[in-house]
Write a protein that holds these residues in place. Structure first.
Motif, mmCIF file in Angstrom:
data_model
loop_
_atom_site.group_PDB
_atom_site.id
_atom_site.type_symbol
_atom_site.label_atom_id
_atom_site.label_comp_id
_atom_site.label_asym_id
_atom_site.label_seq_id
_atom_site.Cartn_x
_atom_site.Cartn_y
_atom_site.Cartn_z
ATOM 1 N N THR A 53 1.577 8.115 -5.300
ATOM 2 C CA THR A 53 1.716 8.563 -6.687
ATOM 3 C C THR A 53 2.671 9.737 -6.850
ATOM 4 O O THR A 53 2.931 10.162 -7.982
ATOM 5 C CB THR A 53 0.345 8.958 -7.255
ATOM 6 O OG1 THR A 53 -0.229 9.989 -6.429
ATOM 7 C CG2 THR A 53 -0.589 7.762 -7.294
ATOM 8 N N ARG B 263 1.129 -6.605 -9.081
ATOM 9 C CA ARG B 263 1.488 -5.180 -9.092
ATOM 10 C C ARG B 263 2.911 -4.969 -9.603
ATOM 11 O O ARG B 263 3.425 -3.869 -9.535
ATOM 12 C CB ARG B 263 1.349 -4.606 -7.684
ATOM 13 C CG ARG B 263 -0.079 -4.645 -7.157
ATOM 14 C CD ARG B 263 -0.185 -4.036 -5.775
ATOM 15 N NE ARG B 263 -1.503 -4.276 -5.192
ATOM 16 C CZ ARG B 263 -2.011 -3.623 -4.156
ATOM 17 N NH1 ARG B 263 -1.287 -2.678 -3.582
ATOM 18 N NH2 ARG B 263 -3.210 -3.893 -3.693
ATOM 19 N N GLU C 33 1.976 2.595 -3.361
ATOM 20 C CA GLU C 33 0.976 3.228 -4.208
ATOM 21 C C GLU C 33 1.078 4.756 -4.202
ATOM 22 O O GLU C 33 0.356 5.422 -4.941
ATOM 23 C CB GLU C 33 -0.431 2.801 -3.765
ATOM 24 C CG GLU C 33 -0.705 1.316 -3.968
ATOM 25 C CD GLU C 33 -2.041 0.884 -3.388
ATOM 26 O OE1 GLU C 33 -2.695 1.729 -2.727
ATOM 27 O OE2 GLU C 33 -2.424 -0.279 -3.585
ATOM 28 N N ARG D 103 0.834 -1.207 0.000
ATOM 29 C CA ARG D 103 0.000 0.000 0.000
ATOM 30 C C ARG D 103 0.866 1.254 0.000
ATOM 31 O O ARG D 103 0.520 2.258 -0.645
ATOM 32 C CB ARG D 103 -0.942 -0.019 1.203
ATOM 33 C CG ARG D 103 -2.082 -1.022 1.076
ATOM 34 C CD ARG D 103 -3.130 -0.847 2.148
ATOM 35 N NE ARG D 103 -2.670 -1.294 3.449
ATOM 36 C CZ ARG D 103 -2.793 -2.540 3.902
ATOM 37 N NH1 ARG D 103 -3.354 -3.474 3.136
ATOM 38 N NH2 ARG D 103 -2.367 -2.875 5.102
#
Length: 231
Positions: free
Chosen positions: A132, A169, A130, A127
């Protein structure tokens, strides 16, 4: 306690993150703080990570990349249901950046204990990737610990599910097994932790060897043309 850790990271953070910061490696260190790790061993892990990032060879490896910097976060995991603590993202491109990260790592007090909830620890690390604000074609999670995953009391994310999350991922999961507490731990890591292209296992023969093992591991992960492990 998580807010305290984040406030500390903000106070001594490395290069500020801007929109779409490009780095050569986006790395999360997932550190074991379960019941098998005593206070001295926890401090050896944190001190070993700080020592590895201060090493000239690691700094040279960081500077050798196309963007001349990497992004690193650290998450501490233990009991499956216990919230995980992370220190926030640091971009490291200079010795001063590395020193700030090392100081944050060494200042992070222990907030977790209990069972070895490795799957939830890996899920928490995924997590964090992630975020950005940071761009990188290489996404890596380091999992270090001295034992295999223990059965949970309730439904949680276990290693098989967490590894599948990492695989889809495009995240590489490497392992650093600390030997001495559990027989055949290296084989368990190879079979249950390593995920993705070029994933590998590094070995620490004891907690006293952790800093050297972490340095070897970082060199393999950071360098554009990773070296073979040196033991």
């Amino acid at each position: 306690m998580r807010k305290t850790a984040l406030a500390l990271a903000a106070l001594i953070s490395a290069t500020p993150l801007h929109a779409q910061t490009a780095v050569d490696l986006k790395l999360v260190l997932a550190v074991d703080a379960s019941g098998s790790v005593d206070e001295r061993e926890y401090e050896l892990q944190m001190g070993g990570i700080a020592r590895a990032f201060r090493h000239p060879d690691v700094l040279n490896a960081i500077e050798s990349g196309a963007n001349h910097r990497i992004a690193v976060n650290l998450v501490v995991w233990a009991e499956h249901q216990v919230p995980k603590t992370d220190i926030g993202w640091f971009t490291i491109g200079t010795a001063a950046d590395a020193e700030r990260f090392a100081m944050a790592v060494q200042s992070l007090g222990r907030t977790a204990n209990g069972a070895t909830g490795m799957g939830e620890g890996l899920a928490a690390a995924l997590r964090l990737l992630e975020d950005t604000r940071i761009e990188s074609s290489r996404l890596v999670v380091d999992i270090s610990g001295d034992g295999s995953e223990t059965p949970p009391r309730d439904y949680v994310v276990l290693m098989p599910q967490a590894r599948s999350m990492a695989y889809y991922r495009n995240v590489t999961v490497n392992g650093l097994a600390i030997l001495g507490s559990e027989d055949n731990l290296d084989e368990w890591y190879r079979n249950n932790v390593l995920t993705g292209r070029d994933s590998f296992l590094e070995i620490a023969n004891s907690y006293e060897d952790f800093a050297n093992a972490m340095r070897r591991k970082l060199l393999r992960e950071i360098e554009p043309l990773p070296r073979t492990s040196q033991r």
